[in-house]
Scaffold this motif. Structure first.
Motif, PDB file in Angstrom:
ATOM      1  N   ASP A  20       0.819  -1.215   0.000  1.00  0.00           N
ATOM      2  CA  ASP A  20       0.000   0.000   0.000  1.00  0.00           C
ATOM      3  C   ASP A  20       0.852   1.263   0.000  1.00  0.00           C
ATOM      4  O   ASP A  20       0.514   2.254  -0.658  1.00  0.00           O
ATOM      5  N   THR A  21       1.953   1.233   0.740  1.00  0.00           N
ATOM      6  CA  THR A  21       2.826   2.412   0.794  1.00  0.00           C
ATOM      7  C   THR A  21       3.402   2.730  -0.572  1.00  0.00           C
ATOM      8  O   THR A  21       3.382   3.885  -1.029  1.00  0.00           O
ATOM      9  N   THR A  22       3.905   1.720  -1.260  1.00  0.00           N
ATOM     10  CA  THR A  22       4.486   1.917  -2.591  1.00  0.00           C
ATOM     11  C   THR A  22       3.424   2.361  -3.589  1.00  0.00           C
ATOM     12  O   THR A  22       3.663   3.241  -4.416  1.00  0.00           O
ATOM     13  N   ILE A  23       2.247   1.760  -3.506  1.00  0.00           N
ATOM     14  CA  ILE A  23       1.154   2.146  -4.405  1.00  0.00           C
ATOM     15  C   ILE A  23       0.795   3.609  -4.207  1.00  0.00           C
ATOM     16  O   ILE A  23       0.587   4.351  -5.176  1.00  0.00           O
ATOM     17  N   ASN A  24       0.756   4.056  -2.967  1.00  0.00           N
ATOM     18  CA  ASN A  24       0.442   5.474  -2.694  1.00  0.00           C
ATOM     19  C   ASN A  24       1.508   6.401  -3.259  1.00  0.00           C
ATOM     20  O   ASN A  24       1.205   7.484  -3.771  1.00  0.00           O
ATOM     21  N   ILE A  25       2.769   5.986  -3.163  1.00  0.00           N
ATOM     22  CA  ILE A  25       3.855   6.792  -3.723  1.00  0.00           C
ATOM     23  C   ILE A  25       3.679   6.931  -5.232  1.00  0.00           C
ATOM     24  O   ILE A  25       3.808   8.016  -5.799  1.00  0.00           O
ATOM     25  N   ARG A  26       3.368   5.832  -5.886  1.00  0.00           N
ATOM     26  CA  ARG A  26       3.203   5.859  -7.342  1.00  0.00           C
ATOM     27  C   ARG A  26       1.960   6.658  -7.749  1.00  0.00           C
ATOM     28  O   ARG A  26       1.978   7.370  -8.753  1.00  0.00           O
ATOM     29  N   LEU A  27       0.888   6.559  -6.975  1.00  0.00           N
ATOM     30  CA  LEU A  27      -0.315   7.339  -7.258  1.00  0.00           C
ATOM     31  C   LEU A  27      -0.059   8.832  -7.090  1.00  0.00           C
ATOM     32  O   LEU A  27      -0.576   9.658  -7.862  1.00  0.00           O
ATOM     33  N   ARG A  28       0.751   9.204  -6.100  1.00  0.00           N
ATOM     34  CA  ARG A  28       1.074  10.628  -5.903  1.00  0.00           C
ATOM     35  C   ARG A  28       1.828  11.179  -7.105  1.00  0.00           C
ATOM     36  O   ARG A  28       1.650  12.344  -7.491  1.00  0.00           O
ATOM     37  N   THR A  29       2.692  10.349  -7.697  1.00  0.00           N
ATOM     38  CA  THR A  29       3.429  10.786  -8.887  1.00  0.00           C
ATOM     39  C   THR A  29       2.475  11.069 -10.045  1.00  0.00           C
ATOM     40  O   THR A  29       2.570  12.102 -10.713  1.00  0.00           O
ATOM     41  N   VAL A  30       1.556  10.136 -10.298  1.00  0.00           N
ATOM     42  CA  VAL A  30       0.586  10.316 -11.383  1.00  0.00           C
ATOM     43  C   VAL A  30      -0.274  11.545 -11.120  1.00  0.00           C
ATOM     44  O   VAL A  30      -0.540  12.350 -12.030  1.00  0.00           O
ATOM     45  N   LYS A  31      -0.701  11.718  -9.883  1.00  0.00           N
ATOM     46  CA  LYS A  31      -1.548  12.864  -9.533  1.00  0.00           C
ATOM     47  C   LYS A  31      -0.805  14.176  -9.725  1.00  0.00           C
ATOM     48  O   LYS A  31      -1.371  15.161 -10.224  1.00  0.00           O
ATOM     49  N   ALA A  32       0.468  14.211  -9.341  1.00  0.00           N
ATOM     50  CA  ALA A  32       1.273  15.430  -9.506  1.00  0.00           C
ATOM     51  C   ALA A  32       1.405  15.789 -10.981  1.00  0.00           C
ATOM     52  O   ALA A  32       1.311  16.962 -11.362  1.00  0.00           O
ATOM     53  N   MET A  33       1.622  14.787 -11.830  1.00  0.00           N
ATOM     54  CA  MET A  33       1.749  15.047 -13.263  1.00  0.00           C
ATOM     55  C   MET A  33       0.430  15.555 -13.848  1.00  0.00           C
ATOM     56  O   MET A  33       0.404  16.536 -14.600  1.00  0.00           O
ATOM     57  N   MET A  34      -0.662  14.896 -13.516  1.00  0.00           N
ATOM     58  CA  MET A  34      -1.958  15.311 -14.037  1.00  0.00           C
ATOM     59  C   MET A  34      -2.324  16.708 -13.560  1.00  0.00           C
ATOM     60  O   MET A  34      -2.900  17.513 -14.312  1.00  0.00           O
ATOM     61  N   ASN A  35      -1.978  17.031 -12.320  1.00  0.00           N
ATOM     62  CA  ASN A  35      -2.237  18.384 -11.794  1.00  0.00           C
ATOM     63  C   ASN A  35      -1.477  19.444 -12.589  1.00  0.00           C
ATOM     64  O   ASN A  35      -1.989  20.542 -12.828  1.00  0.00           O
ATOM     65  N   TYR A  36      -0.254  19.107 -12.977  1.00  0.00           N
ATOM     66  CA  TYR A  36       0.557  20.053 -13.753  1.00  0.00           C
ATOM     67  C   TYR A  36      -0.132  20.379 -15.079  1.00  0.00           C
ATOM     68  O   TYR A  36      -0.228  21.551 -15.462  1.00  0.00           O
ATOM     69  N   PHE A  37      -0.601  19.366 -15.778  1.00  0.00           N
ATOM     70  CA  PHE A  37      -1.229  19.615 -17.082  1.00  0.00           C
ATOM     71  C   PHE A  37      -2.596  20.273 -16.941  1.00  0.00           C
ATOM     72  O   PHE A  37      -3.044  20.969 -17.861  1.00  0.00           O
ATOM     73  N   LYS A  38      -3.233  20.093 -15.801  1.00  0.00           N
ATOM     74  CA  LYS A  38      -4.495  20.814 -15.557  1.00  0.00           C
ATOM     75  C   LYS A  38      -4.212  22.287 -15.271  1.00  0.00           C
ATOM     76  O   LYS A  38      -4.908  23.182 -15.771  1.00  0.00           O
ATOM     77  N   ARG A  39      -3.161  22.550 -14.488  1.00  0.00           N
ATOM     78  CA  ARG A  39      -2.800  23.948 -14.182  1.00  0.00           C
ATOM     79  C   ARG A  39      -2.375  24.693 -15.434  1.00  0.00           C
ATOM     80  O   ARG A  39      -2.635  25.905 -15.557  1.00  0.00           O
ATOM     81  N   THR A  40      -1.721  23.994 -16.337  1.00  0.00           N
ATOM     82  CA  THR A  40      -1.262  24.638 -17.576  1.00  0.00           C
ATOM     83  C   THR A  40      -2.335  24.586 -18.668  1.00  0.00           C
ATOM     84  O   THR A  40      -2.066  24.906 -19.828  1.00  0.00           O
ATOM     85  N   GLN A  41      -3.551  24.165 -18.260  1.00  0.00           N
ATOM     86  CA  GLN A  41      -4.731  24.164 -19.130  1.00  0.00           C
ATOM     87  C   GLN A  41      -4.573  23.277 -20.371  1.00  0.00           C
ATOM     88  O   GLN A  41      -5.172  23.532 -21.418  1.00  0.00           O
ATOM     89  N   GLN A  42      -3.785  22.239 -20.248  1.00  0.00           N
ATOM     90  CA  GLN A  42      -3.656  21.279 -21.344  1.00  0.00           C
ATOM     91  C   GLN A  42      -4.677  20.155 -21.232  1.00  0.00           C
ATOM     92  O   GLN A  42      -4.884  19.405 -22.180  1.00  0.00           O
ATOM     93  N   ILE A  43      -5.289  20.024 -20.055  1.00  0.00           N
ATOM     94  CA  ILE A  43      -6.452  19.171 -19.873  1.00  0.00           C
ATOM     95  C   ILE A  43      -7.458  19.948 -19.037  1.00  0.00           C
ATOM     96  O   ILE A  43      -7.079  20.786 -18.218  1.00  0.00           O
TER      97      ILE A  43
END
Length: 379
Positions: A140-163
């Motif tokens: 669970d700990t490793t899965i959460n780390i990997r999910l945080r990475t995906v979330k951080a990337m998706m947040n970046y593209f949302k902030r830059t209005q690419q999604i």
């Protein structure tokens, strides 16, 4: 298969398919011609990327642009990952974090495919990713780390209005637990396990006797009697650990394995070590909660039981705050002491905080107690 369709006096290419809910979908691509002969020629170009069109990718075809080439108009997951990782590299994040980010996103591509448009990713894809990680044996700990990475990337593209929106990415809830350490008897059994190679026995002992994180040896250097770990780790706190002759030899052996040996052929040498440890530890213990990071927890617990001040343990572990280290002293050390009988004196008590420089002592006797294979290193 893509087909021709007349729309007014012009021709279009029609791509049809059914989604995961068996709903019929259709995409029409303008061929910009009245000639059926020309339309058939252009249909061939559409057919080459038909599979990608069905996943949601959008293309500009030679008759649509000045370059006369087939170009992707919509950002794919693979391209998005490359863009985000380059941005992260420029932001001077730690080397270990870069490796973890890259690995997490590589697994994301393995799980759902890199040609997917970034805008098409939904919570269903996130669920597929989690299932993929579970199948790989991630906790669970490793899965959460990997999910945080995906979330951080998706947040970046949302902030830059690419999604316009991003999928729901929830962390797994985890109950707060005491650090999971390895009792002496279990570690002794691991060191005596015939199925485990001597190289791995030496490496696991190195980790237990230095408290290094999984990937820290790969960025550390040996200077004299000291292993120097740069401030490119989780807490961005550099530190130095004084080690014995035997541990220096193991550290050098591990570095050689990483750069010129079998480790150089691996995608992630750290993950390999972790899997080898987990696989073999199951043969000597029924405790399924033990994982590679338990070696680091064991180091901390043993140092406290040996009477090392908690502030010194903090420095050895590279914690940014002593509050993090206090998770070990808050344990029932009297109960924990039963798992390390050779270390505890009758008068032992919970160590007090201090600010002296620390030296990693007592390693020679520990090596003799746990690993007869050291005689092989000296040869």
């Amino acid at each position: 298969m893509a087909t021709l369709k007349r729309r007014g006096i012009m021709w279009v290419a029609r791509v049809q398919w059914r989604d995961e809910n068996s709903q019929k979908k259709e995409k029409q691509i303008s061929l910009r011609t009245k000639s059926k002969v020309t339309a058939r020629e252009r249909l061939t170009a559409v057919s080459r990327v038909e599979a990608d069109i069905k996943t949601g990718m959008v293309f500009s075809f030679p008759w649509m642009n000045d370059e006369g080439e087939v170009k992707v108009l919509q950002l794919t997951l693979q391209d998005a990952i490359k863009t985000w990782l380059k941005k992260r590299e420029k932001s001077k994040i730690s080397y270990n974090t870069q490796i973890m980010n890259e690995l997490s996103l590589c697994y994301f591509i393995d799980a759902i495919g890199g040609s997917r448009p970034l805008t098409s990713i939904t919570h269903t894809d996130i669920d597929s990713y989690v299932a993929f990680l579970e199948k790989r044996g991630n906790n669970d700990t490793t899965i959460n780390i990997r999910l945080r990475t995906v979330k951080a990337m998706m947040n970046y593209f949302k902030r830059t209005q690419q999604i316009k929106k991003m999928p729901i990415i929830d962390q797994r809830k985890m109950a707060k637990k005491d650090p999971i350490y390895i009792p002496d008897k279990d570690f002794q059994a691991l060191m005596q396990l015939d199925q485990l190679g001597d190289f791995y026995k030496r490496v696991f002992l190195l980790y237990r006797e230095t408290g290094m994180r999984l990937r820290e040896p790969f960025i550390a250097t040996l200077k004299g009697d000291w292993i120097d770990i740069p401030p490119e780790t989780k807490t961005k706190v550099g530190r130095s650990i004084e080690v014995s002759v035997a541990l220096r030899k193991i550290f050098t052996e591990l570095k050689d394995w990483q750069s010129d040996g079998d480790g150089a052929t691996l995608k992630d040498p750290g993950e390999h070590l972790s899997k080898v440890f987990k696989r073999h530890f199951k043969l000597v213990s029924i405790n399924v909660n033990i994982h590679f990071h338990s070696l680091r927890h064991t180091f901390a617990v043993r140092r406290l039981l040996m009477g090392l001040p908690i502030y010194d343990v903090k420095l050895l572990l590279g914690h940014a705050s002593v509050t993090t280290t206090e998770q070990y002293s808050n344990m029932n050390l009297k109960r924990v002491a039963q798992d390390f009988p050779s270390l505890v004196r009758p008068s032992a008590s919970i160590p007090k905080m201090a600010m002296e420089d620390m030296v990693l002592e007592g390693i020679g006797s520990i090596l003799n107690d746990y690993l007869l294979e050291y005689k092989k290193i000296e040869a």
